[in-house]
Design a protein around this motif. Sequence first.
Motif, PDB file in Angstrom:
ATOM      1  N   ILE A  87       0.852  -1.252   0.043  1.00 28.43           N
ATOM      2  CA  ILE A  87      -0.057  -0.179  -0.097  1.00 28.43           C
ATOM      3  C   ILE A  87       0.654   1.302   0.178  1.00 28.43           C
ATOM      4  O   ILE A  87       0.507   2.041  -0.661  1.00 28.43           O
ATOM      5  N   GLN A  88       1.955   1.295   0.930  1.00 29.27           N
ATOM      6  CA  GLN A  88       2.867   2.302   0.835  1.00 29.27           C
ATOM      7  C   GLN A  88       3.570   2.602  -0.686  1.00 29.27           C
ATOM      8  O   GLN A  88       3.949   3.573  -0.929  1.00 29.27           O
ATOM      9  N   ALA A  89       3.818   1.321  -1.237  1.00 30.48           N
ATOM     10  CA  ALA A  89       4.581   1.514  -2.503  1.00 30.48           C
ATOM     11  C   ALA A  89       3.473   2.201  -3.466  1.00 30.48           C
ATOM     12  O   ALA A  89       4.034   2.963  -4.326  1.00 30.48           O
ATOM     13  N   TRP A  90       2.256   1.852  -3.401  1.00 28.24           N
ATOM     14  CA  TRP A  90       1.269   2.269  -4.239  1.00 28.24           C
ATOM     15  C   TRP A  90       1.213   4.112  -4.100  1.00 28.24           C
ATOM     16  O   TRP A  90       0.994   4.711  -4.961  1.00 28.24           O
ATOM     17  N   LYS A  91       1.025   4.322  -2.789  1.00 25.71           N
ATOM     18  CA  LYS A  91       0.801   5.681  -2.433  1.00 25.71           C
ATOM     19  C   LYS A  91       2.225   6.680  -2.888  1.00 25.71           C
ATOM     20  O   LYS A  91       1.683   7.610  -3.371  1.00 25.71           O
ATOM     21  N   ASP A  92       3.504   6.002  -2.767  1.00 28.44           N
ATOM     22  CA  ASP A  92       4.369   6.554  -3.117  1.00 28.44           C
ATOM     23  C   ASP A  92       4.521   6.769  -4.605  1.00 28.44           C
ATOM     24  O   ASP A  92       4.891   7.798  -5.283  1.00 28.44           O
ATOM     25  N   ALA A  93       4.109   5.676  -5.343  1.00 23.56           N
ATOM     26  CA  ALA A  93       3.960   5.776  -6.865  1.00 23.56           C
ATOM     27  C   ALA A  93       3.033   6.760  -7.222  1.00 23.56           C
ATOM     28  O   ALA A  93       3.240   7.438  -8.342  1.00 23.56           O
ATOM     29  N   GLN A  94       1.802   6.912  -6.368  1.00 23.13           N
ATOM     30  CA  GLN A  94       0.757   8.218  -6.783  1.00 23.13           C
ATOM     31  C   GLN A  94       1.350   9.437  -6.715  1.00 23.13           C
ATOM     32  O   GLN A  94       1.225  10.156  -7.532  1.00 23.13           O
ATOM     33  N   LYS A  95       2.256   9.692  -5.670  1.00 20.22           N
ATOM     34  CA  LYS A  95       2.655  10.900  -5.388  1.00 20.22           C
ATOM     35  C   LYS A  95       3.943  11.153  -6.736  1.00 20.22           C
ATOM     36  O   LYS A  95       3.940  12.375  -7.318  1.00 20.22           O
ATOM     37  N   ARG A  96       4.669   9.970  -7.040  1.00 15.69           N
ATOM     38  CA  ARG A  96       5.472  10.312  -8.360  1.00 15.69           C
ATOM     39  C   ARG A  96       4.912  10.710  -9.613  1.00 15.69           C
ATOM     40  O   ARG A  96       5.267  11.421 -10.361  1.00 15.69           O
ATOM     41  N   LEU A 108      -1.417   7.692 -15.778  1.00 18.25           N
ATOM     42  CA  LEU A 108      -0.471   6.869 -14.933  1.00 18.25           C
ATOM     43  C   LEU A 108      -1.204   6.928 -13.468  1.00 18.25           C
ATOM     44  O   LEU A 108      -1.146   5.620 -13.113  1.00 18.25           O
ATOM     45  N   ARG A 109      -1.910   7.805 -12.916  1.00 15.76           N
ATOM     46  CA  ARG A 109      -2.831   7.494 -11.696  1.00 15.76           C
ATOM     47  C   ARG A 109      -3.747   6.336 -11.747  1.00 15.76           C
ATOM     48  O   ARG A 109      -3.912   5.594 -10.857  1.00 15.76           O
ATOM     49  N   SER A 110      -4.297   6.352 -13.135  1.00 14.49           N
ATOM     50  CA  SER A 110      -5.454   5.410 -13.208  1.00 14.49           C
ATOM     51  C   SER A 110      -4.767   4.070 -13.361  1.00 14.49           C
ATOM     52  O   SER A 110      -5.237   2.930 -12.825  1.00 14.49           O
ATOM     53  N   ASP A 111      -3.668   4.018 -14.065  1.00 13.53           N
ATOM     54  CA  ASP A 111      -2.822   2.606 -14.151  1.00 13.53           C
ATOM     55  C   ASP A 111      -2.418   2.138 -12.896  1.00 13.53           C
ATOM     56  O   ASP A 111      -2.451   0.863 -12.726  1.00 13.53           O
ATOM     57  N   LEU A 112      -1.822   2.893 -12.048  1.00  7.62           N
ATOM     58  CA  LEU A 112      -1.657   2.657 -10.671  1.00  7.62           C
ATOM     59  C   LEU A 112      -2.695   1.920  -9.884  1.00  7.62           C
ATOM     60  O   LEU A 112      -2.345   1.039  -9.114  1.00  7.62           O
ATOM     61  N   ASN A 113      -3.988   2.529 -10.072  1.00  5.35           N
ATOM     62  CA  ASN A 113      -5.061   1.919  -9.552  1.00  5.35           C
ATOM     63  C   ASN A 113      -5.447   0.463  -9.943  1.00  5.35           C
ATOM     64  O   ASN A 113      -5.605  -0.560  -9.192  1.00  5.35           O
ATOM     65  N   ASP A 114      -5.169   0.440 -11.320  1.00  3.12           N
ATOM     66  CA  ASP A 114      -5.460  -0.983 -11.709  1.00  3.12           C
ATOM     67  C   ASP A 114      -4.550  -2.051 -11.417  1.00  3.12           C
ATOM     68  O   ASP A 114      -4.555  -3.033 -11.146  1.00  3.12           O
ATOM     69  N   ALA A 115      -3.050  -1.271 -11.127  1.00  3.19           N
ATOM     70  CA  ALA A 115      -1.969  -2.215 -10.611  1.00  3.19           C
ATOM     71  C   ALA A 115      -2.259  -2.643  -9.292  1.00  3.19           C
ATOM     72  O   ALA A 115      -2.031  -4.009  -8.971  1.00  3.19           O
ATOM     73  N   LEU A 116      -2.593  -1.914  -8.346  1.00  2.00           N
ATOM     74  CA  LEU A 116      -2.829  -2.335  -7.088  1.00  2.00           C
ATOM     75  C   LEU A 116      -4.104  -3.360  -7.046  1.00  2.00           C
ATOM     76  O   LEU A 116      -3.990  -4.505  -6.262  1.00  2.00           O
ATOM     77  N   LYS A 117      -5.080  -3.259  -7.932  1.00  2.00           N
ATOM     78  CA  LYS A 117      -6.184  -4.329  -7.910  1.00  2.00           C
ATOM     79  C   LYS A 117      -5.502  -5.459  -8.645  1.00  2.00           C
ATOM     80  O   LYS A 117      -5.827  -6.683  -7.877  1.00  2.00           O
ATOM     81  N   ILE A 118      -4.696  -5.573  -9.421  1.00  2.00           N
ATOM     82  CA  ILE A 118      -4.088  -6.808  -9.963  1.00  2.00           C
ATOM     83  C   ILE A 118      -3.319  -7.663  -8.725  1.00  2.00           C
ATOM     84  O   ILE A 118      -3.219  -8.610  -8.722  1.00  2.00           O
ATOM     85  N   VAL A 119      -2.546  -6.748  -8.104  1.00  2.00           N
ATOM     86  CA  VAL A 119      -1.509  -7.404  -6.870  1.00  2.00           C
ATOM     87  C   VAL A 119      -2.575  -7.794  -5.783  1.00  2.00           C
ATOM     88  O   VAL A 119      -2.200  -8.831  -5.199  1.00  2.00           O
ATOM     89  N   ALA A 120      -3.496  -7.174  -5.650  1.00  2.00           N
ATOM     90  CA  ALA A 120      -4.770  -7.737  -4.672  1.00  2.00           C
ATOM     91  C   ALA A 120      -5.148  -8.954  -5.107  1.00  2.00           C
ATOM     92  O   ALA A 120      -5.322  -9.733  -3.919  1.00  2.00           O
ATOM     93  N   ASP A 121      -5.652  -8.964  -6.184  1.00  2.00           N
ATOM     94  CA  ASP A 121      -6.052 -10.414  -6.528  1.00  2.00           C
ATOM     95  C   ASP A 121      -5.079 -11.585  -6.661  1.00  2.00           C
ATOM     96  O   ASP A 121      -5.526 -12.407  -6.326  1.00  2.00           O
ATOM     97  N   PHE A 122      -3.824 -11.232  -7.076  1.00  2.00           N
ATOM     98  CA  PHE A 122      -2.861 -11.980  -7.155  1.00  2.00           C
ATOM     99  C   PHE A 122      -2.478 -12.810  -5.776  1.00  2.00           C
ATOM    100  O   PHE A 122      -2.159 -13.772  -5.517  1.00  2.00           O
TER     101      PHE A 122
END
Length: 802
Positions: A87-96, A108-122
Motif C-alpha cells: 500500500i505504501q509503495a502504491w501511495k509513493d507511486a501515486q505521488k511520483r 498514470l494514476r489510473s494505471d496505478l489503481n489498476d495495478a493495485l487491484k491486480i496485485v490484490a487479486d494475485f
Amino acid sequence: MFAYLAQCRCDPANTILYFSQFYNIVDTMKERGASPPEILELLVAEERSRSRFTDADLHKSLELLGFGKGNILDIELDDDVSDNFVIQAWKDAQKRAWQEPSDKAATLRSDLNDALKIVADFKDSPTLLRAWERGKAPVMTEDTAYSTLEVPKEVDETMLLTIFNLRIEDQPTQADKMREALTVIAEIRNSQRLREFISSGRDPEDIASETRLEMPRGLNQLGNTCYLNSLLQYFYTIKDLRLAISASINDGEKSLYDLKFTDDDLKHHRRNNTHSSEVVHQLANLFWNMEYCDTAAVTPTKELAQLALITSQDEEEDDQGGTNTDASNDTDATLVEDGPVRPSYERSSQSPSRSSSSPSVLGKRVREFPRTQGMDVDGEPSEADKDGFVMVSKPTSPPDPVHSPIKPTASSSKQKTVDNAPDVEMQDLSQKAVNDAKPPPLPPRKPRETSDSTMMFGRQHDVSECMDNCMFQIETALLDLPDEEMAGAESDKTSVIKRLFYGKKRQRLTPLTIPNEQRRRTLSMHDKEDLFSHLHVNVSDEGFDLYDGLSRYFDDIVEVDGVKKRMEVTLVDLPPLLQIQLQRVQFDRDTQQAYKSQAYVKFGDTIYMDRFLDSADSEKKSRSKDIQARLTVCRDRIQKLTQGKHAPFAPALGETAHFLSNQKVLEIPEANADLTAKLKSEQAYVVSQLEQERASSAKLKKELEEVWKSDAKAAYQLTSVFIHRGSSPSFGHYFFYARNLPERPDQWFKYNDSTVSVVSKDEVLADTTGSTANPYMLVFARKDAEVIDTVHRFDPTTLEDA
C-alpha cells in the motif's frame, strides 16, 4: 474456449496461467493478420470484466509500483512483503505520478489503481482490496485542484495556505474537497511544507516566527468567532485598556461609596456588575496568556465568548423566559439576519455609555428597544421601510451609536412641549430616561451552565454589536476601580473606556429655508452636545475617499415629519482613539434585497480632523461647503449616467446603434440611417458629458483639499483596520491589521485567528476594487496620544539577566 474454461474449473489456482495462454492465442491471431473469431474476443472481454489478468499484466503492475531488481524498491514481491508495504509503495507511486505532465499524470494514476487491484487479486488480500476500494474514486486533476481553491497555478505556498484557510472558514461544508485540492497541489509540487500542513494543520515555516518575542500571539477560533478574535486582539493592543483590565484582577471589591458616583450610576452598576465582572475577569486571564504563554496562539475560553456575545439584556430575557432574542442555526455565518429590527432612528433609553441600538458595521441591528419620545434625527424616517439598512436610492448619514442626537421639539403627535411653550430649550431625552428609570428587580439568575443554549455562537451579534457590548461590560466592571488619571477628568470622562474611545460632538438641525429673524431662536433650540465613540461612513459609491464619506456624516440632509432639514455635526472634543465604521450593507429597493457594497473607500496613513472641528475657521467652512455642494452635483450627475437604473447610458446607446445597423432579421422602418446617426451622436454627447463632469469633479476635489491643506493640528495616524471578506452581508470571514506601535510604525501585523504574520503597509492600504475583502472599520490614534502598544510579551531573558 472449451479447453480454457475446463482448465479454469478443474484447476482454479492456476487461472492466471490459463488466461495468459488463452489471451496469447487470441492476440497471436491478431498479430498474424488473421481476425480471431468474434466469440473468442467476446470471451476475452468478458474475462477482463471479471478482473482476469495475464502474467504480463502482473509483471507490468509490479513494475509500476516499483518492485523488481534495479527498480525503485529494488525488491521482488514475495510472501515476505506485507500488505502495508504494498500500500505504501502504491501511495509513493501515486505521488511520483503528480510530477508528470498533467495529461500523462492522469493516465498514470489510473494505471496505478489498476495495478493495485491486480496485485490484490494475485495475493488474494482483503487488505489490499479495501485500499483499492478507497483509492479508486476519480482523482482530482491539477486544473480542478487550483480552480477549487480559486488560485492561479503560480501562487506561492504562503499565499496558497492563507487562501486555503480562508476558503475553509468561508465554506466549512466544502472542507474535504478543499483538503483534497490542497493534497493534489502538494503532490504536484512535491512540497514537504504543504504535506506537513495537511498532516498537522500548522504551517511549519510559521511556527518558529510566530513564537518570536517580537511577534504577537494568535487566537484560536471557538466556532464562528473570527470577529470576536479580531476585537480581542484590538483591545489587547490598547495599552491603557490592557493595563486597566489586567490590574482589575488584583484589585478586588472596593467600596463604591468612597468614590464620587451618582445614585443612578450605582444602581446601574449593581444591576450589571455580575455579568460585567466576569467579562473583565475572563479578559484579564486571556491577556495574561497572551503575554506569558510560550505558544504561538492561545484559545479564549468559551465563557469569555459567551459573555462577549450575550448582553446583559439577553440574559435577563433568558431568565424571564423571554422570546425577544433569536438564535441562528447557521453556524456557517458570521453575519446573519437574526430577526426583525427597529429602524435606526428608534433609540434605547438605556445608559448613555452603552450603545445598545447602534447600527451594525455591515448594516444590521438585531435588538428591539422601547422608543423614546421624540424622533432622533440621524436617519431618514421615510426610508425606514427596511429596518437597519442603508437605502441605495437615498444614502443618509448613519446614526451615532452612543446617544440619540437631536430631538426636535416641533409639533408631533408623539411629542409634548414643556409647559406648552413653543420655544423650549432642548433636553437630552435619552439621559432623562436614564435618570427617571426605575429598573425592576431581577429574578434569580439561572446557573451559568444554562446559558449555552442562548449563545450557540449563533446568536451571531456582529462586530459592532459585540464591540458595543464588550465596551459596556468593561466600563461597568471598572466603574469601581479608581483611576489616577481620572482624578481631574471631566464628568463625562470618568472611565478608561470614556477617556480612550469617546469624544464630544455638537449637532445642529435647521430647516433648509428659514427666515433670518427666526434663525437665532431656532438654532438655539436645535443645538445639542453628545458623546460619540464611532463615526460612520456610508459606503455605496466608488471613487470616494474617507474625507468624502465623513463630509456626508458631518453635513447631511435628513427628513423629519416629511420636512427636509439640514443636520450639521461638528466635533467639540476628539478622543485618543478615533473609530470610523464603514457601513457596507445597502438595500436595493428594486430587488428588495440587502447586499454588501464592495466599493473601495480610499484612506491613507494619516487623517486630519481639523475641518470637522467646531472651532474650525468659519470662512474656510463656508468655502468648503460651497465647493462640496458643487462637487456633490457633479458626482450625482456621474452616478446617474453610469450607475442609474438603466445606466450606463453611453455603452447602451452604442450597442443599440450597432444592433439596429447590423441586424437583418426584422424589418424596422424607424431604424434608418438617421436614427442610427442620432444614437451615435447621443452616445458621443454622453461620453463628453461624463468627461466634463469627471474633470470638474477632480478639479473641485483638489480645490476642496487645498482649502484645508494648512490645517494639520488634529492629526491621527492609522493604527488598526478590520476586514470583512465575503460577497454577502449574511456571512464571511473577519481578520484584522494592526500597526506595530510604538517600536516599528512602518510594520504591520495581520491577525487571522491563530495565524499572525508581518505584512507591508501597501497591503493594508491597497486598492480593494474588485475584491470582497475590504475594510469595515478603521481606527486612528491621535499622534500625541501614545495609547497603542501592539506587541506586549513577556521576555524570559529579563529574569535571567536579573
